[in-house]
Design a protein around this motif. Structure first.
Motif, mmCIF file in Angstrom:
data_model
loop_
_atom_site.group_PDB
_atom_site.id
_atom_site.type_symbol
_atom_site.label_atom_id
_atom_site.label_comp_id
_atom_site.label_asym_id
_atom_site.label_seq_id
_atom_site.Cartn_x
_atom_site.Cartn_y
_atom_site.Cartn_z
ATOM 1 N N CYS A 42 32.582 33.103 41.821
ATOM 2 C CA CYS A 42 32.801 31.950 42.316
ATOM 3 C C CYS A 42 34.237 31.656 42.595
ATOM 4 C CB CYS A 42 32.036 30.650 41.825
ATOM 5 S SG CYS A 42 30.502 30.438 41.804
ATOM 6 N N VAL A 43 35.207 31.738 41.565
ATOM 7 C CA VAL A 43 36.506 31.649 41.495
ATOM 8 C C VAL A 43 37.198 32.422 42.398
ATOM 9 C CG1 VAL A 43 38.835 31.522 40.031
ATOM 10 C CG2 VAL A 43 36.411 30.682 39.285
ATOM 11 N N LEU A 44 36.874 33.698 42.495
ATOM 12 C CA LEU A 44 37.546 34.686 43.371
ATOM 13 C C LEU A 44 37.104 34.257 44.884
ATOM 14 C CD1 LEU A 44 36.615 37.960 41.362
ATOM 15 C CD2 LEU A 44 38.697 36.565 41.289
ATOM 16 N N SER A 45 35.925 33.767 45.095
ATOM 17 C CA SER A 45 35.672 33.512 46.553
ATOM 18 C C SER A 45 36.306 32.513 47.018
ATOM 19 C CB SER A 45 34.170 33.317 46.635
ATOM 20 O OG SER A 45 33.361 34.330 46.181
ATOM 21 N N MET A 46 36.522 31.410 46.110
ATOM 22 C CA MET A 46 37.487 30.105 46.514
ATOM 23 C C MET A 46 38.782 30.507 46.731
ATOM 24 S SD MET A 46 36.348 27.473 43.684
ATOM 25 C CE MET A 46 37.834 26.207 43.883
ATOM 26 N N LEU A 47 39.427 31.552 46.002
ATOM 27 C CA LEU A 47 40.699 31.900 45.954
ATOM 28 C C LEU A 47 40.879 32.358 47.458
ATOM 29 C CD1 LEU A 47 41.740 33.184 42.563
ATOM 30 C CD2 LEU A 47 42.584 31.047 43.745
ATOM 31 N N GLU A 48 39.935 33.550 47.617
ATOM 32 C CA GLU A 48 39.934 34.230 49.152
ATOM 33 C C GLU A 48 39.765 33.421 50.223
ATOM 34 O OE1 GLU A 48 37.116 37.407 48.888
ATOM 35 O OE2 GLU A 48 38.485 38.623 48.122
ATOM 36 N N LYS A 49 38.976 32.176 50.186
ATOM 37 C CA LYS A 49 38.689 31.370 51.297
ATOM 38 C C LYS A 49 40.034 30.426 51.378
ATOM 39 C CE LYS A 49 35.252 28.519 53.536
ATOM 40 N NZ LYS A 49 33.855 27.869 53.577
ATOM 41 N N GLY A 50 40.535 30.127 50.206
ATOM 42 C CA GLY A 50 41.525 29.079 50.295
ATOM 43 C C GLY A 50 42.930 29.928 50.682
ATOM 44 N N SER A 51 43.131 30.865 50.506
ATOM 45 C CA SER A 51 44.352 31.692 50.576
ATOM 46 C C SER A 51 44.572 32.563 51.991
ATOM 47 C CB SER A 51 45.023 32.719 49.548
ATOM 48 O OG SER A 51 43.895 33.917 49.522
ATOM 49 N N GLY A 52 43.007 32.746 52.455
ATOM 50 C CA GLY A 52 42.857 33.606 53.730
ATOM 51 C C GLY A 52 43.406 35.064 53.381
ATOM 52 N N LYS A 53 43.217 35.514 52.017
ATOM 53 C CA LYS A 53 43.854 36.820 51.578
ATOM 54 C C LYS A 53 42.804 37.337 50.850
ATOM 55 C CE LYS A 53 48.686 36.579 52.119
ATOM 56 N NZ LYS A 53 49.983 36.549 51.561
ATOM 57 N N ALA A 54 42.782 38.633 50.742
ATOM 58 C CA ALA A 54 41.895 39.160 49.707
ATOM 59 C C ALA A 54 42.489 39.191 48.429
ATOM 60 C CB ALA A 54 41.669 40.952 50.166
ATOM 61 N N VAL A 55 41.430 39.016 47.563
ATOM 62 C CA VAL A 55 41.816 38.631 46.140
ATOM 63 C C VAL A 55 41.348 39.860 45.139
ATOM 64 C CG1 VAL A 55 41.774 37.110 44.037
ATOM 65 C CG2 VAL A 55 41.880 36.280 46.380
ATOM 66 N N VAL A 56 42.363 40.454 44.303
ATOM 67 C CA VAL A 56 41.642 41.386 43.294
ATOM 68 C C VAL A 56 41.779 40.800 42.021
ATOM 69 C CG1 VAL A 56 42.120 43.812 42.507
ATOM 70 C CG2 VAL A 56 42.482 43.331 44.870
ATOM 71 N N LEU A 57 40.501 41.253 41.362
ATOM 72 C CA LEU A 57 40.675 40.618 39.963
ATOM 73 C C LEU A 57 41.224 41.733 39.358
ATOM 74 C CD1 LEU A 57 39.658 38.732 37.632
ATOM 75 C CD2 LEU A 57 37.335 40.135 37.707
ATOM 76 N N LYS A 58 42.311 41.386 38.338
ATOM 77 C CA LYS A 58 43.139 42.412 37.637
ATOM 78 C C LYS A 58 42.594 42.214 35.948
ATOM 79 C CE LYS A 58 45.727 43.912 40.724
ATOM 80 N NZ LYS A 58 46.143 45.480 40.986
ATOM 81 N N GLU A 59 42.202 41.093 35.600
ATOM 82 C CA GLU A 59 41.964 41.121 34.384
ATOM 83 C C GLU A 59 41.230 39.585 33.972
ATOM 84 O OE1 GLU A 59 44.259 40.518 29.917
ATOM 85 O OE2 GLU A 59 45.371 40.801 31.723
ATOM 86 N N VAL A 60 40.090 39.841 33.241
ATOM 87 C CA VAL A 60 39.597 38.486 32.299
ATOM 88 C C VAL A 60 40.218 38.291 31.122
ATOM 89 C CG1 VAL A 60 37.469 37.225 31.813
ATOM 90 C CG2 VAL A 60 37.310 38.931 33.557
ATOM 91 N N VAL A 61 41.539 37.046 31.464
ATOM 92 C CA VAL A 61 42.098 36.828 30.271
ATOM 93 C C VAL A 61 41.286 36.205 29.104
ATOM 94 C CG1 VAL A 61 44.418 35.851 29.359
ATOM 95 C CG2 VAL A 61 44.348 36.840 31.729
ATOM 96 N N LEU A 62 40.552 35.253 29.695
ATOM 97 C CA LEU A 62 39.915 34.229 28.847
ATOM 98 C C LEU A 62 38.609 33.591 29.417
ATOM 99 C CD1 LEU A 62 39.673 32.749 25.809
ATOM 100 C CD2 LEU A 62 40.993 30.865 27.397
ATOM 101 N N VAL A 63 37.373 33.664 28.933
ATOM 102 C CA VAL A 63 36.380 33.068 29.377
ATOM 103 C C VAL A 63 35.579 32.304 28.308
ATOM 104 C CG1 VAL A 63 34.231 32.945 30.896
ATOM 105 C CG2 VAL A 63 35.985 34.540 31.435
ATOM 106 N N LYS A 64 35.370 30.840 28.615
ATOM 107 C CA LYS A 64 34.527 30.280 27.453
ATOM 108 C C LYS A 64 33.349 29.578 28.248
ATOM 109 C CE LYS A 64 38.150 29.245 24.215
ATOM 110 N NZ LYS A 64 38.733 28.012 23.669
ATOM 111 N N TYR A 65 31.990 29.997 27.894
ATOM 112 C CA TYR A 65 30.799 29.486 28.485
ATOM 113 C C TYR A 65 30.267 28.425 27.568
ATOM 114 C CZ TYR A 65 31.302 33.419 31.470
ATOM 115 O OH TYR A 65 31.635 34.204 32.550
ATOM 116 N N PHE A 66 30.085 27.212 28.128
ATOM 117 C CA PHE A 66 29.583 25.968 27.270
ATOM 118 C C PHE A 66 28.094 25.686 27.492
ATOM 119 C CE2 PHE A 66 34.171 25.440 27.932
ATOM 120 C CZ PHE A 66 34.610 25.818 26.488
ATOM 121 N N SER A 67 27.761 25.836 28.849
ATOM 122 C CA SER A 67 26.517 25.289 29.154
ATOM 123 C C SER A 67 25.789 26.170 30.166
ATOM 124 C CB SER A 67 26.587 23.853 29.492
ATOM 125 O OG SER A 67 25.224 23.473 29.989
#
Length: 118
Positions: A42-67
């Motif tokens: 979802c985050v990557l799709s938002m960045l692509e649509k918002g910037s108009g450029k292809a986005v490449v995920l380089k690293e998952v620095v931190l993720v916390k899931y709460f619910s």
């Protein structure tokens, strides 16, 4: 996905996943929940649509899931620190459902030079 809407250095989008969404097939048949990797997408799709450029995920620095996210839940994703869309940056994102925090993440991404998304 609706949006993203831009406010200064922040993007906001809303997402809802129907029960037939393929991501629910293996996670879990008796009580479907949205896999965490779909939240990252979802985050990557938002960045692509918002910037108009292809986005490449380089690293998952931190993720916390709460619910968990269930079929037809409407969630809001807010992304901060998007950088200038010209080089590698760490973005911060929060996914929530109404007042409940679903997840928060920091992702290192790069924007592909010359690669426009349509």
């Amino acid at each position: 996905m609706t949006g993203p809407a831009r406010e200064g250095g922040r993007l906001t989008s809303r997402f809802a996943f129907p029960p037939a969404f393929i991501g629910f097939q293996g996670h879990f048949p008796e009580k479907k929940i949205l896999p965490g990797v779909c939240q990252i997408q979802c985050v990557l799709s938002m960045l692509e649509k918002g910037s108009g450029k292809a986005v490449v995920l380089k690293e998952v620095v931190l993720v916390k899931y709460f619910s968990p996210v269930f079929p037809d839940d409407e969630v809001t994703c807010v992304v901060n620190d998007m950088g200038d869309a010209n080089n590698e940056v760490v973005v911060k994102a929060v996914i929530s459902r109404k007042s409940d925090r679903i997840s928060e993440m920091k992702l290192r991404v790069s924007y592909e030079n010359g690669a426009q998304k349509e």
